[in-house]
Scaffold this motif. Structure first.
Motif, PDB file in Angstrom:
ATOM      1  N   LEU A 157     -12.653  99.047  39.594  1.00  0.00           N
ATOM      2  CA  LEU A 157     -14.071  98.698  39.527  1.00  0.00           C
ATOM      3  C   LEU A 157     -14.546  98.831  38.080  1.00  0.00           C
ATOM      4  O   LEU A 157     -14.188  99.800  37.390  1.00  0.00           O
ATOM      5  N   PRO A 158     -15.379  97.906  37.597  1.00  0.00           N
ATOM      6  CA  PRO A 158     -15.998  98.084  36.275  1.00  0.00           C
ATOM      7  C   PRO A 158     -16.885  99.333  36.298  1.00  0.00           C
ATOM      8  O   PRO A 158     -17.459  99.678  37.345  1.00  0.00           O
ATOM      9  N   ARG A 193     -19.970 100.255  35.374  1.00  0.00           N
ATOM     10  CA  ARG A 193     -21.348 100.199  35.874  1.00  0.00           C
ATOM     11  C   ARG A 193     -21.404  99.822  37.352  1.00  0.00           C
ATOM     12  O   ARG A 193     -22.259 100.312  38.095  1.00  0.00           O
ATOM     13  N   VAL A 194     -20.495  98.960  37.785  1.00  0.00           N
ATOM     14  CA  VAL A 194     -20.431  98.612  39.205  1.00  0.00           C
ATOM     15  C   VAL A 194     -20.018  99.834  40.024  1.00  0.00           C
ATOM     16  O   VAL A 194     -20.551 100.091  41.108  1.00  0.00           O
ATOM     17  N   ALA A 195     -19.073 100.605  39.498  1.00  0.00           N
ATOM     18  CA  ALA A 195     -18.579 101.785  40.206  1.00  0.00           C
ATOM     19  C   ALA A 195     -19.698 102.780  40.478  1.00  0.00           C
ATOM     20  O   ALA A 195     -19.837 103.293  41.601  1.00  0.00           O
ATOM     21  N   ALA A 246     -22.899 102.212  40.542  1.00  0.00           N
ATOM     22  CA  ALA A 246     -23.897 101.611  41.436  1.00  0.00           C
ATOM     23  C   ALA A 246     -23.447 101.714  42.894  1.00  0.00           C
ATOM     24  O   ALA A 246     -24.231 102.084  43.779  1.00  0.00           O
ATOM     25  N   VAL A 247     -22.175 101.394  43.146  1.00  0.00           N
ATOM     26  CA  VAL A 247     -21.632 101.500  44.505  1.00  0.00           C
ATOM     27  C   VAL A 247     -21.693 102.952  44.975  1.00  0.00           C
ATOM     28  O   VAL A 247     -22.093 103.247  46.113  1.00  0.00           O
ATOM     29  N   SER A 284     -15.095 104.456  47.859  1.00  0.00           N
ATOM     30  CA  SER A 284     -16.348 104.343  48.614  1.00  0.00           C
ATOM     31  C   SER A 284     -16.446 105.442  49.663  1.00  0.00           C
ATOM     32  O   SER A 284     -17.523 106.023  49.886  1.00  0.00           O
ATOM     33  N   TYR A 328     -26.212 107.053  39.769  1.00  0.00           N
ATOM     34  CA  TYR A 328     -26.287 105.760  39.083  1.00  0.00           C
ATOM     35  C   TYR A 328     -26.315 105.933  37.563  1.00  0.00           C
ATOM     36  O   TYR A 328     -25.814 105.083  36.816  1.00  0.00           O
TER      37      TYR A 328
END
Length: 384
Positions: free
Chosen positions: A40-41, A43-45, A47-48, A182, A233
């Protein structure tokens, strides 16, 4: 607003501030290996992870009950005691985050509350049996259990996929990491967010707003869920780098095995109401993933440094919590709490400013490990 109401408001704000620091301090537990392997990038990581922490906070309240009534005698706890305990836990969280040490936010919180309670009412106010059975024993066992599960899992996945070419194998495990990371984020929400719920509930009981043994109100659950999600976040990049790059040179198969082990242990402990340290579990899992792969690079000197911080967390946070209580009580009344609150805010700003020179960011969190949490400056940075 009466004096008690003013202090209660400060306690709630401070508790949510701790929950926020818990979020960014512990993001690496779920996402460090996924970020390092490229599953995962960055920032995406985060956020998830934030969304799943938010969801997980609503799934259970067993740990919140342990914190609210299972560790100290709520009848002798005052709002000043709760506030002082939160002060000790926040300062320890910020200090270890700045140093890039993945210490336990959970134990910082428990240590702070126990220390402040002892300063106010003596050792008899602490439920030592509950502290040992619900906190210390799980803390001692969980890294080993998670590490063994991760080591076995890592050995198995390499064994079962030994005939699969490395490129498709790596791609498949990166996809698997998205699911396993996740699950860790969801598990983190079910365990860590509840600790702040328990502390706010303890404050409400101390203020007489709730009766002894009451469950966390809905507004407490919702506000704690949002606070830990926002902190997640933000991304605690220093701790993410230490866990992802400092301990073990992680490959996707190891990342999936370690995250799966972490999720299984955390979710199991939540079901039993154990106030588990997700940091201990995640670190044990990552080390286990390193042991489980033949020839993997494991930096044991970094692990020893982390273990030393784990051993110091409870007593150090307890000491700061006790000092904060003595200072606030010595000044007296609402004024004492306000003064310590201002000191806490100023200290927090100082840690943040210091962390920016130099800063660990999503752009350099995956830079080659050079022995410290701060990456080596790039050519452009040196030139400037």
């Amino acid at each position: 607003m009466t004096g008690n109401d003013a202090v209660l408001a400060l306690v709630v704000v401070t508790a949510l501030g701790f929950d926020f620091t818990n979020g960014f301090h512990d993001t690496g537990n779920a996402m460090a290996t996924s970020i390092v392997t490229g599953a995962l990038p960055p920032r995406v990581a985060v956020a998830v992870s934030a969304v799943l922490n938010l969801a997980g906070a609503f799934l259970s309240t067993a740990v919140a009950a342990t914190i609210a009534s299972g560790l100290v005698n709520s009848h002798v706890v005052t709002l000043t005691v709760v506030f002082a305990g939160l002060t000790g836990s926040i300062l320890w969280n910020l200090a270890t985050w700045y140093l890039g040490i993945p210490s336990s936010s959970s134990h910082a919180l428990i240590g702070g509350v126990v220390g402040a309670t002892m300063a106010a009412a003596g050792g008899s106010a602490v439920k030592w049996q509950g502290l040992v059975s619900k906190v210390i024993v799980p803390a001692a066992l969980s890294p080993f259990i998670a590490g063994i599960i991760a080591a076995i899992g890592t050995w198995l996945v390499y064994r079962l996929t030994r005939d699969v070419p490395e490129r498709p194998r790596g791609h498949g495990f990166r996809i698997g990491q998205v699911g396993s990371a996740s699950m860790v984020s969801l598990a983190h929400g079910t365990n860590d967010a509840q600790k702040t719920m328990g502390v706010i509930t303890l404050a409400l009981i101390a203020n007489g707003t709730l009766h002894s043994g009451a469950k966390s109100p809905d507004w407490v659950i919702a506000s704690c869920a949002v606070a830990i999600a926002l902190g997640t976040y933000i991304g605690g990049w220093r701790v993410i780098r230490a866990l992802g790059k400092g301990l073990v040179e992680i490959e996707p198969a190891q990342g999936m095995a370690s995250e799966s082990a972490s999720a299984a242990v955390i979710l199991s402990s939540t079901d039993f109401g154990y106030s588990l340290s997700t940091t201990h579990v995640a670190t044990g899992s990552i080390l286990g993933a390193g042991v489980g792969k033949k020839g993997a690079v494991v930096r044991w000197h970094i692990a020893r440094r982390m273990v030393a911080a784990w051993l110091l967390t409870l007593p150090a946070a307890a000491l700061v919590g006790a000092v904060a209580y003595w200072a606030a009580h010595g000044i007296g009344g609402t004024t004492g709490v306000v003064v310590i609150f201002v000191v806490l805010v100023l200290a927090s700003i100082a840690f943040f400013v210091a962390s920016r020179h130099p800063a660990v960011t999503p752009e350099n969190v995956n830079a080659a490990w050079t022995g410290t949490v701060v990456p080596a400056p790039t050519t452009d940075e040196v030139a400037s």
